[in-house]
Design a protein around this motif. Structure first.
Motif, PDB file in Angstrom:
ATOM      1  N   GLU A  69       0.674  -1.155  -0.020  1.00  0.00           N
ATOM      2  CA  GLU A  69       0.029   0.027  -0.060  1.00  0.00           C
ATOM      3  C   GLU A  69       0.619   1.259  -0.107  1.00  0.00           C
ATOM      4  O   GLU A  69       1.870   1.165   0.604  1.00  0.00           O
ATOM      5  CB  GLU A  69      -0.625  -0.042   1.441  1.00  0.00           C
ATOM      6  CG  GLU A  69      -2.259   0.174   1.104  1.00  0.00           C
ATOM      7  CD  GLU A  69      -3.045   0.166   2.196  1.00  0.00           C
ATOM      8  OE1 GLU A  69      -3.221   1.341   2.828  1.00  0.00           O
ATOM      9  OE2 GLU A  69      -3.416  -0.608   3.080  1.00  0.00           O
TER      10      GLU A  69
ATOM     11  N   GLY B 218       0.779   5.637  -0.449  1.00  0.00           N
ATOM     12  CA  GLY B 218       0.064   6.986  -0.634  1.00  0.00           C
ATOM     13  C   GLY B 218       0.315   8.187   0.239  1.00  0.00           C
ATOM     14  O   GLY B 218       1.507   8.118   0.748  1.00  0.00           O
TER      15      GLY B 218
ATOM     16  N   ASP C 292      -4.854   6.704  -1.439  1.00  0.00           N
ATOM     17  CA  ASP C 292      -4.116   5.430  -1.228  1.00  0.00           C
ATOM     18  C   ASP C 292      -4.105   4.687  -2.416  1.00  0.00           C
ATOM     19  O   ASP C 292      -5.054   4.636  -3.322  1.00  0.00           O
ATOM     20  CB  ASP C 292      -4.906   4.833  -0.154  1.00  0.00           C
ATOM     21  CG  ASP C 292      -4.182   3.431   0.463  1.00  0.00           C
ATOM     22  OD1 ASP C 292      -4.585   2.535  -0.402  1.00  0.00           O
ATOM     23  OD2 ASP C 292      -3.396   3.236   1.441  1.00  0.00           O
ATOM     24  N   TYR C 293      -2.904   3.717  -2.833  1.00  0.00           N
ATOM     25  CA  TYR C 293      -3.051   2.790  -3.608  1.00  0.00           C
ATOM     26  C   TYR C 293      -2.660   1.459  -3.152  1.00  0.00           C
ATOM     27  O   TYR C 293      -1.652   1.325  -2.551  1.00  0.00           O
ATOM     28  CB  TYR C 293      -1.932   2.923  -4.976  1.00  0.00           C
ATOM     29  CG  TYR C 293      -1.873   1.945  -5.932  1.00  0.00           C
ATOM     30  CD1 TYR C 293      -3.048   1.814  -6.852  1.00  0.00           C
ATOM     31  CD2 TYR C 293      -0.994   1.009  -5.905  1.00  0.00           C
ATOM     32  CE1 TYR C 293      -2.964   1.032  -7.946  1.00  0.00           C
ATOM     33  CE2 TYR C 293      -1.024  -0.048  -6.828  1.00  0.00           C
ATOM     34  CZ  TYR C 293      -1.964   0.112  -7.855  1.00  0.00           C
ATOM     35  OH  TYR C 293      -1.698  -1.105  -8.848  1.00  0.00           O
TER      36      TYR C 293
ATOM     37  N   THR D 202      -1.819  -2.856  -4.159  1.00  0.00           N
ATOM     38  CA  THR D 202      -1.736  -3.602  -4.884  1.00  0.00           C
ATOM     39  C   THR D 202      -2.354  -4.780  -4.863  1.00  0.00           C
ATOM     40  O   THR D 202      -2.685  -5.602  -5.577  1.00  0.00           O
ATOM     41  CB  THR D 202      -0.156  -4.057  -5.079  1.00  0.00           C
ATOM     42  OG1 THR D 202       0.008  -4.815  -3.813  1.00  0.00           O
ATOM     43  CG2 THR D 202       0.694  -2.863  -5.272  1.00  0.00           C
TER      44      THR D 202
ATOM     45  N   THR E  32     -12.015  -0.508  -6.171  1.00  0.00           N
ATOM     46  CA  THR E  32     -10.813  -0.096  -7.030  1.00  0.00           C
ATOM     47  C   THR E  32      -9.695  -0.100  -6.269  1.00  0.00           C
ATOM     48  O   THR E  32      -9.706  -0.458  -5.128  1.00  0.00           O
ATOM     49  CB  THR E  32     -11.098   1.170  -7.822  1.00  0.00           C
ATOM     50  OG1 THR E  32      -9.659   1.514  -8.461  1.00  0.00           O
ATOM     51  CG2 THR E  32     -11.077   2.263  -6.716  1.00  0.00           C
ATOM     52  N   GLN E  33      -8.472  -0.244  -6.863  1.00  0.00           N
ATOM     53  CA  GLN E  33      -7.302  -0.539  -6.043  1.00  0.00           C
ATOM     54  C   GLN E  33      -6.791   1.252  -5.543  1.00  0.00           C
ATOM     55  O   GLN E  33      -5.917   1.322  -4.853  1.00  0.00           O
ATOM     56  CB  GLN E  33      -6.057  -0.837  -6.843  1.00  0.00           C
ATOM     57  CG  GLN E  33      -6.414  -2.360  -7.032  1.00  0.00           C
ATOM     58  CD  GLN E  33      -5.357  -3.137  -8.019  1.00  0.00           C
ATOM     59  OE1 GLN E  33      -5.268  -2.879  -9.124  1.00  0.00           O
ATOM     60  NE2 GLN E  33      -4.136  -3.598  -7.350  1.00  0.00           N
ATOM     61  N   PHE E  34      -7.303   2.169  -6.271  1.00  0.00           N
ATOM     62  CA  PHE E  34      -7.133   3.553  -5.764  1.00  0.00           C
ATOM     63  C   PHE E  34      -7.973   3.935  -4.670  1.00  0.00           C
ATOM     64  O   PHE E  34      -9.370   3.644  -4.876  1.00  0.00           O
ATOM     65  CB  PHE E  34      -7.139   4.697  -7.057  1.00  0.00           C
ATOM     66  CG  PHE E  34      -5.878   4.457  -7.941  1.00  0.00           C
ATOM     67  CD1 PHE E  34      -5.052   5.003  -7.260  1.00  0.00           C
ATOM     68  CD2 PHE E  34      -6.018   3.668  -9.002  1.00  0.00           C
ATOM     69  CE1 PHE E  34      -3.544   5.028  -8.475  1.00  0.00           C
ATOM     70  CE2 PHE E  34      -4.878   3.665  -9.783  1.00  0.00           C
ATOM     71  CZ  PHE E  34      -3.648   4.337  -9.483  1.00  0.00           C
TER      72      PHE E  34
END
Length: 188
Positions: A99, A101, A128-129, A131, A139-141
């Motif tokens: 993670e 961000g 935050d992103y 994986t 979503t991953q974002f």
């Protein structure tokens, strides 16, 4: 949420532009502190199961807001900061992932900033992103909203040990997690 982020960005621009209006001899110090933090985070992906675990590492840059608030007649004796905290988190459960961000905090102390023990509270939002592909995430974002309570213990005039507890909500059909972090803080 979008309005809050826009307001946060606008207040940051105003804060940074205020520094340009001071004469050189009365220029405030804007960057006031830096904190190096690490800890442990846990949350429930499935109700009743602690299935999310992460080891966060971050650096928080604290900017003095007192010079700005003096212009509007608010002169707090305690810590009063805007913080930018980039982070990386190593997810250990349910699978190894990452993670990353940044969080934008407003931080306020509860006692005068000359005391050795400095309890404080923080409220923040961030991006935050992740994986990991988690069923609860659309979503991953993601956006994150956080609250924290902590304490600095200044063992010298400029160096403190820090202990902080946080609660975090990760948006986009997200989940809550709880974090305990510790680290060292330097004030300039």
């Amino acid at each position: 949420m979008k309005r809050f982020i826009a307001l946060l960005i606008l207040s940051s621009v105003i804060f940074l532009s205020v520094g340009a209006s001071f004469a050189e001899d009365e220029k405030p110090k804007c960057l006031e502190s830096i904190e190096f933090l690490a800890g442990f985070s846990s949350g429930e992906l499935v109700r009743g199961q602690r299935s999310y675990m992460m080891v966060p590492l971050s650096v928080a840059f604290g900017f003095n807001l007192k010079n700005l608030t003096k212009k509007i007649g608010f002169n707090p004796r305690q810590l009063f900061q805007f913080q930018i905290e980039p982070f990386v988190g190593f997810i250990t459960s349910p699978k190894n992932n990452l993670e990353t961000g940044a969080i934008f905090w407003f931080k306020m102390g509860f006692v005068p900033d000359t005391w050795k023990f400095q309890p404080y509270g923080k409220l923040g939002v961030g991006i935050d992103y992740m994986t990991a592909h988690i069923r609860q995430q659309s979503t991953q974002f993601n956006f994150t909203e956080q609250g924290a309570l902590g304490i600095h213990y200044y063992f010298t005039d400029t160096t403190a040990l820090t202990l902080e507890g946080r609660i975090r909500h990760l948006s986009n059909h997200g989940f809550n997690s709880y974090t305990l972090i510790t680290g060292i803080s330097y004030r300039f």
